[in-house]
Scaffold this motif. Structure first.
Motif, PDB file in Angstrom:
ATOM      1  N   LEU A   5       5.811 -10.825  -2.025  1.00 42.38           N
ATOM      2  CA  LEU A   5       5.028  -9.406  -2.221  1.00 42.38           C
ATOM      3  C   LEU A   5       5.912  -8.333  -1.827  1.00 42.38           C
ATOM      4  N   SER A   6       5.872  -7.339  -2.498  1.00 40.39           N
ATOM      5  CA  SER A   6       6.567  -6.044  -1.770  1.00 40.39           C
ATOM      6  C   SER A   6       6.015  -5.327  -0.671  1.00 40.39           C
ATOM      7  N   LYS A   7       6.652  -4.573  -0.084  1.00 44.29           N
ATOM      8  CA  LYS A   7       6.189  -3.967   1.409  1.00 44.29           C
ATOM      9  C   LYS A   7       5.043  -3.300   1.088  1.00 44.29           C
ATOM     10  N   GLY A   8       4.934  -2.604  -0.103  1.00 47.01           N
ATOM     11  CA  GLY A   8       3.834  -1.746  -0.633  1.00 47.01           C
ATOM     12  C   GLY A   8       2.649  -2.525  -1.030  1.00 47.01           C
ATOM     13  N   GLU A   9       2.782  -3.778  -1.488  1.00 46.04           N
ATOM     14  CA  GLU A   9       1.667  -4.467  -1.726  1.00 46.04           C
ATOM     15  C   GLU A   9       1.085  -5.120  -0.387  1.00 46.04           C
ATOM     16  N   ILE A  10       1.987  -5.399   0.538  1.00 42.92           N
ATOM     17  CA  ILE A  10       1.608  -6.000   1.956  1.00 42.92           C
ATOM     18  C   ILE A  10       0.849  -4.814   2.600  1.00 42.92           C
ATOM     19  N   ARG A  11       1.130  -3.782   2.468  1.00 39.20           N
ATOM     20  CA  ARG A  11       0.436  -2.655   3.060  1.00 39.20           C
ATOM     21  C   ARG A  11      -0.967  -2.226   2.528  1.00 39.20           C
ATOM     22  N   LYS A  12      -0.990  -2.536   1.039  1.00 39.88           N
ATOM     23  CA  LYS A  12      -2.129  -2.047   0.628  1.00 39.88           C
ATOM     24  C   LYS A  12      -3.120  -3.143   0.785  1.00 39.88           C
ATOM     25  N   ASP A  13      -2.640  -4.617   1.127  1.00 37.40           N
ATOM     26  CA  ASP A  13      -3.726  -5.607   1.242  1.00 37.40           C
ATOM     27  C   ASP A  13      -3.986  -5.312   2.748  1.00 37.40           C
ATOM     28  N   GLN A  16      -6.579  -2.540   2.661  1.00 32.20           N
ATOM     29  CA  GLN A  16      -7.967  -2.844   2.203  1.00 32.20           C
ATOM     30  C   GLN A  16      -8.700  -4.177   3.296  1.00 32.20           C
TER      31      GLN A  16
END
Length: 72
Positions: A5-13, A16
């Protein structure tokens, strides 16, 4: 194929999950407060009923006392 996962996806998760946990906590607190308000209203209503019954009983007793005094 890279399944990381990208850093952006990790932050988004993470955001959330935080928002979901916050909403759940707010819901629980709201439920607690709602139940407390209902319980207080019921207690006050029960007390008011007792006051009315005591007042009516005192009026009846007073009337009977005056009736007994008039009979003598």
């Amino acid at each position: 194929m890279d399944d990381r996962l990208s850093k952006g996806e990790i932050r988004k998760d993470a955001v959330q999950e935080i928002v979901g946990a916050g909403a759940s906590a707010v819901g629980e607190v709201t439920s607690i407060i709602t139940t407390a308000v209902k319980d207080v209203a019921n207690a006050i209503g029960g007390f008011a009923t007792d006051v009315f019954e005591i007042r009516d009983g005192a009026r009846r007793a007073s009337r009977r006392l005056h009736e007994d005094e008039d009979d003598q």
